[in-house]
Design an enzyme around this catalytic site. Sequence first.
Site, short mmCIF file in Angstrom:
data_model
loop_
_atom_site.label_atom_id
_atom_site.label_comp_id
_atom_site.label_asym_id
_atom_site.label_seq_id
_atom_site.Cartn_x
_atom_site.Cartn_y
_atom_site.Cartn_z
N GLY A 67 18.53 0.88 -39.42
CA GLY A 67 18.42 -0.45 -40.01
C GLY A 67 18.14 -0.53 -41.49
CD GLN A 68 17.39 3.80 -42.73
OE1 GLN A 68 18.19 3.45 -41.88
NE2 GLN A 68 16.90 5.03 -42.78
CG ASP A 69 19.60 -3.39 -48.12
OD1 ASP A 69 20.08 -4.32 -47.44
OD2 ASP A 69 19.73 -3.30 -49.35
#
Length: 180
Positions: A67-69
Site C-alpha cells: 500500500g505504499q504511495d
Amino acid sequence: MGAQNSNPLHKKQARVVMMGLDFSGKSTLLYKLKRNQTVETFPTVGFNVDSLEIAKNVSITMWDVGGQDKLRSNWKEYLEDTDVLIFVVDSSDTSRLPDATAELLTILNNANMSGVPFLILANKLDLPTALSIKELIHTLKLENYDDRDWDIQSCSAHTGEGLVEAMNILARLLKKARSL
C-alpha cells in the site's frame, strides 16, 4: 471422448484482493488469518498471496497488495477477476482517512470492479483513538456505494478480535456474488 468435470468440489478458489494504505495492517491480518500468529511485518513491496479456508467448503486465494504511495498506481493490475475486495483501514489514523477514502473510490471506479462486493476491515480497534463503525461509514462515504454489496467490520490484527466475524461476512459476500 472426455467428459467435462462438473463436480462442485472442484470449483475455482475465490479471488479476494486485500488493499489499503501502507501500515493499515494488511499483512499482519493475513498472517493472523493463515497461521493464527501475530508476526512483525515490514512494508509489502509488491504482494503476498496465500490460500485460506474461511468457512466450511469456502476456500479463497487472498492477494495482499502493498500500500505504499509509489505502489498504488499499480493496484489496477490486481483487480481483474476479483470476486471480493477487502479494503483495510487503520481506524485510529484519522489524518490518513481522506487518502484511504480517495483510494477506495479509485479502486471501486475501476472497470474490473463493476458490481464487485467489498468488505472494509476497520483495523486497530484496540487502540484508544480508533473511530467507531458509524464514524468510519460517514468518513469513508460508504453510504454512496449502493451499486454493490458491502459491509464493514472492526477488528484487531494483533488480538484477532473481529476476524471470525469478518470471515463470515466475506463468505456471505462471496456466496451472494457467485449466485448472481
